[in-house]
Design a protein around this motif. Structure first.
Motif, PDB file in Angstrom:
ATOM      1  N   UNK A  44       8.585  -0.407  -8.112  1.00 29.87           N
ATOM      2  CA  UNK A  44       7.174  -0.468  -7.739  1.00 29.87           C
ATOM      3  C   UNK A  44       6.448  -1.469  -8.625  1.00 29.87           C
ATOM      4  N   UNK A  45       5.468  -2.145  -8.022  1.00 28.79           N
ATOM      5  CA  UNK A  45       4.668  -3.125  -8.731  1.00 28.79           C
ATOM      6  C   UNK A  45       3.201  -2.947  -8.352  1.00 28.79           C
ATOM      7  N   UNK A 103       0.833  -1.189   0.000  1.00 27.85           N
ATOM      8  CA  UNK A 103       0.000   0.000   0.000  1.00 27.85           C
ATOM      9  C   UNK A 103       0.868   1.239   0.000  1.00 27.85           C
ATOM     10  N   UNK A 104       1.870   1.239  -0.868  1.00 22.78           N
ATOM     11  CA  UNK A 104       2.891   2.297  -0.866  1.00 22.78           C
ATOM     12  C   UNK A 104       2.378   3.624  -1.378  1.00 22.78           C
ATOM     13  N   UNK A 105       1.248   3.627  -2.071  1.00 24.22           N
ATOM     14  CA  UNK A 105       0.657   4.855  -2.622  1.00 24.22           C
ATOM     15  C   UNK A 105       1.687   5.600  -3.465  1.00 24.22           C
ATOM     16  N   UNK A 106       1.869   6.882  -3.203  1.00 23.09           N
ATOM     17  CA  UNK A 106       2.735   7.701  -4.047  1.00 23.09           C
ATOM     18  C   UNK A 106       4.210   7.598  -3.683  1.00 23.09           C
ATOM     19  N   UNK A 107       4.562   6.709  -2.745  1.00 24.61           N
ATOM     20  CA  UNK A 107       5.962   6.398  -2.487  1.00 24.61           C
ATOM     21  C   UNK A 107       6.700   7.344  -1.564  1.00 24.61           C
ATOM     22  N   UNK A 157      -1.367   6.296  -8.412  1.00 26.94           N
ATOM     23  CA  UNK A 157      -0.387   6.471  -7.340  1.00 26.94           C
ATOM     24  C   UNK A 157       0.966   5.888  -7.735  1.00 26.94           C
ATOM     25  N   UNK A 158       0.950   4.727  -8.383  1.00 32.72           N
ATOM     26  CA  UNK A 158       2.213   4.090  -8.762  1.00 32.72           C
ATOM     27  C   UNK A 158       2.989   4.938  -9.766  1.00 32.72           C
ATOM     28  N   UNK A 159       2.294   5.568 -10.686  1.00 38.71           N
ATOM     29  CA  UNK A 159       2.982   6.440 -11.636  1.00 38.71           C
ATOM     30  C   UNK A 159       3.630   7.613 -10.907  1.00 38.71           C
ATOM     31  N   UNK A 160       2.909   8.185  -9.948  1.00 32.95           N
ATOM     32  CA  UNK A 160       3.484   9.262  -9.143  1.00 32.95           C
ATOM     33  C   UNK A 160       4.698   8.777  -8.367  1.00 32.95           C
ATOM     34  N   UNK A 161       4.603   7.551  -7.832  1.00 32.91           N
ATOM     35  CA  UNK A 161       5.713   6.989  -7.065  1.00 32.91           C
ATOM     36  C   UNK A 161       6.949   6.795  -7.929  1.00 32.91           C
ATOM     37  N   UNK A 162       6.743   6.322  -9.143  1.00 35.92           N
ATOM     38  CA  UNK A 162       7.890   6.096 -10.040  1.00 35.92           C
ATOM     39  C   UNK A 162       8.567   7.414 -10.402  1.00 35.92           C
ATOM     40  N   UNK A 163       7.786   8.454 -10.571  1.00 37.31           N
ATOM     41  CA  UNK A 163       8.367   9.766 -10.866  1.00 37.31           C
ATOM     42  C   UNK A 163       9.122  10.294  -9.650  1.00 37.31           C
ATOM     43  N   UNK A 164       8.494  10.190  -8.481  1.00 39.14           N
ATOM     44  CA  UNK A 164       9.105  10.696  -7.245  1.00 39.14           C
ATOM     45  C   UNK A 164      10.410   9.978  -6.924  1.00 39.14           C
ATOM     46  N   UNK A 165      10.455   8.673  -7.164  1.00 39.69           N
ATOM     47  CA  UNK A 165      11.551   7.839  -6.664  1.00 39.69           C
ATOM     48  C   UNK A 165      12.490   7.356  -7.759  1.00 39.69           C
ATOM     49  N   UNK A 166      12.473   8.023  -8.902  1.00 35.58           N
ATOM     50  CA  UNK A 166      13.267   7.561 -10.038  1.00 35.58           C
ATOM     51  C   UNK A 166      14.758   7.522  -9.789  1.00 35.58           C
ATOM     52  N   UNK A 167      15.249   8.254  -8.786  1.00 33.96           N
ATOM     53  CA  UNK A 167      16.681   8.297  -8.523  1.00 33.96           C
ATOM     54  C   UNK A 167      17.168   7.153  -7.649  1.00 33.96           C
ATOM     55  N   UNK A 168      16.262   6.322  -7.142  1.00 28.38           N
ATOM     56  CA  UNK A 168      16.646   5.227  -6.244  1.00 28.38           C
ATOM     57  C   UNK A 168      16.823   3.938  -7.046  1.00 28.38           C
ATOM     58  N   UNK A 198      11.831   7.002   1.775  1.00 33.18           N
ATOM     59  CA  UNK A 198      12.590   7.025   3.018  1.00 33.18           C
ATOM     60  C   UNK A 198      13.129   5.655   3.389  1.00 33.18           C
ATOM     61  N   UNK A 199      12.338   4.615   3.121  1.00 34.51           N
ATOM     62  CA  UNK A 199      12.795   3.249   3.375  1.00 34.51           C
ATOM     63  C   UNK A 199      13.999   2.927   2.501  1.00 34.51           C
ATOM     64  N   UNK A 200      13.904   3.281   1.216  1.00 35.04           N
ATOM     65  CA  UNK A 200      15.007   3.012   0.286  1.00 35.04           C
ATOM     66  C   UNK A 200      16.284   3.725   0.728  1.00 35.04           C
ATOM     67  N   UNK A 201      16.160   4.945   1.206  1.00 39.15           N
ATOM     68  CA  UNK A 201      17.318   5.682   1.694  1.00 39.15           C
ATOM     69  C   UNK A 201      17.907   5.009   2.924  1.00 39.15           C
ATOM     70  N   UNK A 202      17.028   4.523   3.819  1.00 39.11           N
ATOM     71  CA  UNK A 202      17.498   3.923   5.071  1.00 39.11           C
ATOM     72  C   UNK A 202      18.234   2.604   4.851  1.00 39.11           C
ATOM     73  N   UNK A 203      17.801   1.792   3.880  1.00 42.58           N
ATOM     74  CA  UNK A 203      18.455   0.491   3.668  1.00 42.58           C
ATOM     75  C   UNK A 203      19.664   0.611   2.757  1.00 42.58           C
ATOM     76  N   UNK A 204      19.803   1.734   2.079  1.00 39.76           N
ATOM     77  CA  UNK A 204      20.994   2.009   1.302  1.00 39.76           C
ATOM     78  C   UNK A 204      21.134   1.183   0.041  1.00 39.76           C
TER      79      UNK A 204
END
Length: 261
Positions: free
Chosen positions: A84-85, A39-43, A68-79, A48-54
């Motif tokens: 996202x699935x 239920x990650x929604x917009x990520x 929401x997933x499209x928004x998440x992919x845009x927001x988190x494209x640098x990780x 923050x989880x991705x940053x914490x686990x490195x």
């Protein structure tokens, strides 16, 4: 009712952070862990989880809502350690793949939360943790009491949720659900979110219920629980009351954890 019949307000989702809005999980994370965010929604929290686990860790965010997933992919494209699935919390298919499986404010929108918890328990590795944060909506509180018109809307919101088999005391019922899914060492951690006048984020935190009126008010009204014609007035009255009178808002929340044997 499943989460797909409700889309949370993007304003609510976008401002959340791991450190503020999933505090117990933030303390548990460390570099190198693999994490499934259900239920990650917009990520926002997932980032923050991705940053914490490195870079040595791996994070997968799952949500039913393609917008929401499209928004998440845009927001988190640098990780590079995050992807996202699309998927349903009740039918996850990740057998024993993750060190931590988590959900925040997700089960409150699922009519079969036991199925979701069982699926989360199957997705975690032996020895891994399931970490679930959710509301007891029936215990949310305001000081002083809000206008009567808003109180009537809030009760209608609770009644609408109950009619769709959504649990208004989801947090209280999580321990039994985790135990029924075969998890051990089940623990409950108080995670109330208290916003007080004078705090820098008080205005945005306390507009939550304006955003709820905007996002689900029409559905509550269409279900016959509240007059739709009164929604604009309730929204206006509540907004003004928050601006001038509200001192403290308490969102009743718990984080419940369990370990897979």
């Amino acid at each position: 009712m499943h989460a797909q019949s409700h889309r949370s307000d993007a304003r609510i989702l976008g401002r959340r952070t791991l450190e503020q809005d999933h505090r117990h999980l933030a303390r548990l994370l460390r570099p190198g862990l693999s994490v499934l965010d259900v239920g990650c929604a917009a990520g926002a929290i997932t980032a923050g989880i991705a940053k914490a686990v490195g870079s040595e860790g791996q994070v997968v965010g799952v949500d039913r809502d393609p917008v929401h997933l499209e928004s998440a992919r845009v927001r988190c494209g640098d990780f590079a350690n995050l992807h996202f699935e699309q998927g349903d919390a009740t039918t996850l298919d990740y057998p024993a793949q993750f060190d931590v499986v988590t959900a925040a404010r997700t089960l409150q929108w699922i009519a079969e939360p036991g199925q979701a918890v069982a699926a989360m328990a199957r997705a975690v590795k032996p020895g891994g943790l399931v970490v679930i944060l959710d509301y007891n909506h029936a215990d949310n509180a305001w000081d002083p009491a809000p206008p009567g018109e808003f109180q009537r809307f809030y009760q209608a919101f609770l009644d609408w949720r109950q009619a769709h088999h959504l649990d208004n005391r989801m947090a209280d019922h999580l321990p039994a659900l985790l135990e029924a899914a075969g998890l051990v060492e089940v623990e409950t951690h108080l995670q109330d979110e208290v916003s007080e006048r004078g705090q820098p984020d008080f205005p945005q935190r306390t507009t939550l219920w304006v955003e709820v009126i905007d996002s689900v008010g029409a559905q509550v009204a269409q279900g016959g629980f509240f007059p739709e014609a009164e929604l604009p007035r309730v929204r206006s009255l509540y907004s003004e009351w928050v601006r001038t009178e509200l001192i403290r808002q308490t969102l009743a929340m718990r984080t419940v954890t369990g370990r897979r044997p």
